[in-house]
Design a protein around this motif. Structure first.
Motif, PDB file in Angstrom:
ATOM      1  N   ASN A  77       7.593  -9.374  11.934  1.00  8.93           N
ATOM      2  CA  ASN A  77       8.740  -9.351  11.005  1.00  8.93           C
ATOM      3  C   ASN A  77       8.366  -8.741   9.657  1.00  8.93           C
ATOM      4  N   LYS A  78       7.111  -8.898   9.236  1.00  6.15           N
ATOM      5  CA  LYS A  78       6.674  -8.290   7.974  1.00  6.15           C
ATOM      6  C   LYS A  78       6.602  -6.769   8.100  1.00  6.15           C
ATOM      7  N   VAL A  79       6.131  -6.295   9.243  1.00  2.22           N
ATOM      8  CA  VAL A  79       6.049  -4.847   9.462  1.00  2.22           C
ATOM      9  C   VAL A  79       7.451  -4.261   9.568  1.00  2.22           C
ATOM     10  N   LYS A  80       8.326  -4.939  10.283  1.00  4.93           N
ATOM     11  CA  LYS A  80       9.699  -4.455  10.447  1.00  4.93           C
ATOM     12  C   LYS A  80      10.461  -4.436   9.129  1.00  4.93           C
ATOM     13  N   ALA A  81      10.081  -5.302   8.206  1.00  8.77           N
ATOM     14  CA  ALA A  81      10.768  -5.378   6.913  1.00  8.77           C
ATOM     15  C   ALA A  81      10.392  -4.219   5.989  1.00  8.77           C
ATOM     16  N   LEU A  82       9.332  -3.478   6.334  1.00  8.85           N
ATOM     17  CA  LEU A  82       8.894  -2.369   5.490  1.00  8.85           C
ATOM     18  C   LEU A  82       9.800  -1.157   5.681  1.00  8.85           C
ATOM     19  N   ASN A  83       9.892  -0.338   4.644  1.00  6.28           N
ATOM     20  CA  ASN A  83      10.670   0.893   4.700  1.00  6.28           C
ATOM     21  C   ASN A  83       9.823   1.974   5.366  1.00  6.28           C
ATOM     22  N   GLY A  84      10.316   2.509   6.481  1.00  3.94           N
ATOM     23  CA  GLY A  84       9.571   3.506   7.229  1.00  3.94           C
ATOM     24  C   GLY A  84       9.923   4.939   6.903  1.00  3.94           C
ATOM     25  N   ASP A  85      10.707   5.175   5.854  1.00  3.15           N
ATOM     26  CA  ASP A  85      11.128   6.534   5.511  1.00  3.15           C
ATOM     27  C   ASP A  85       9.971   7.406   5.047  1.00  3.15           C
ATOM     28  N   ASP A  86       9.035   6.813   4.331  1.00  2.57           N
ATOM     29  CA  ASP A  86       7.883   7.543   3.795  1.00  2.57           C
ATOM     30  C   ASP A  86       6.626   7.017   4.484  1.00  2.57           C
ATOM     31  N   THR A  87       6.044   7.819   5.370  1.00  3.78           N
ATOM     32  CA  THR A  87       4.896   7.375   6.160  1.00  3.78           C
ATOM     33  C   THR A  87       3.690   7.043   5.288  1.00  3.78           C
ATOM     34  N   LEU A  88       3.513   7.769   4.207  1.00  6.33           N
ATOM     35  CA  LEU A  88       2.390   7.502   3.308  1.00  6.33           C
ATOM     36  C   LEU A  88       2.529   6.117   2.663  1.00  6.33           C
TER      37      LEU A  88
END
Length: 116
Positions: free
Chosen positions: A80-91
């Motif tokens: 759930n912590k990983v899913k909560a992150l914004n994946g728009d910017d891979t860096l």
């Protein structure tokens, strides 16, 4: 246990409790279990640790996504912590995941130290 909110705080806590080397050992152990070729020297500087770990996570996301997911599973980073992150910017995503990895590894080391 209150998890550190920043990389600097995590390193400060680990250093104060003389657990920085154990944190590195735990990282090395879990990366080895995930079959990822990354082995930190126990005396690695925190700045180098952060840079190399960030770069490794970035490359895993970009080039070896299955191995990346396996690493997160082995380290036991909360989904759930990983899913909560914004994946728009891979860096930025790789930097955030790197910190989640360090938080989880710190948690393991702290619990072993405190309760054994």
């Amino acid at each position: 246990m209150q998890l550190p909110k920043t990389f600097e705080r995590l390193i400060e806590d680990a250093t104060q409790l003389n657990l920085y080397k154990k944190l590195i050992v735990q990282l090395n152990k879990d990366f080895l279990l995930a079959n990822i070729d990354l082995d930190f020297h126990e005396d690695v500087l925190p700045s180098s640790l952060k840079l190399i770990l960030h770069e490794t996570v970035f490359k895993l996301i970009q080039e070896k996504f299955t191995e990346y997911l396996n690493l997160l599973y082995i380290i036991d980073v909360a989904e759930n912590k990983v899913k909560a992150l914004n994946g728009d910017d891979t860096l930025k995503l790789s930097e955030d995941v790197m910190f989640l990895i360090l938080q989880r590894e710190w948690q393991k080391v702290w619990f072993k130290h405190t309760y054994s």
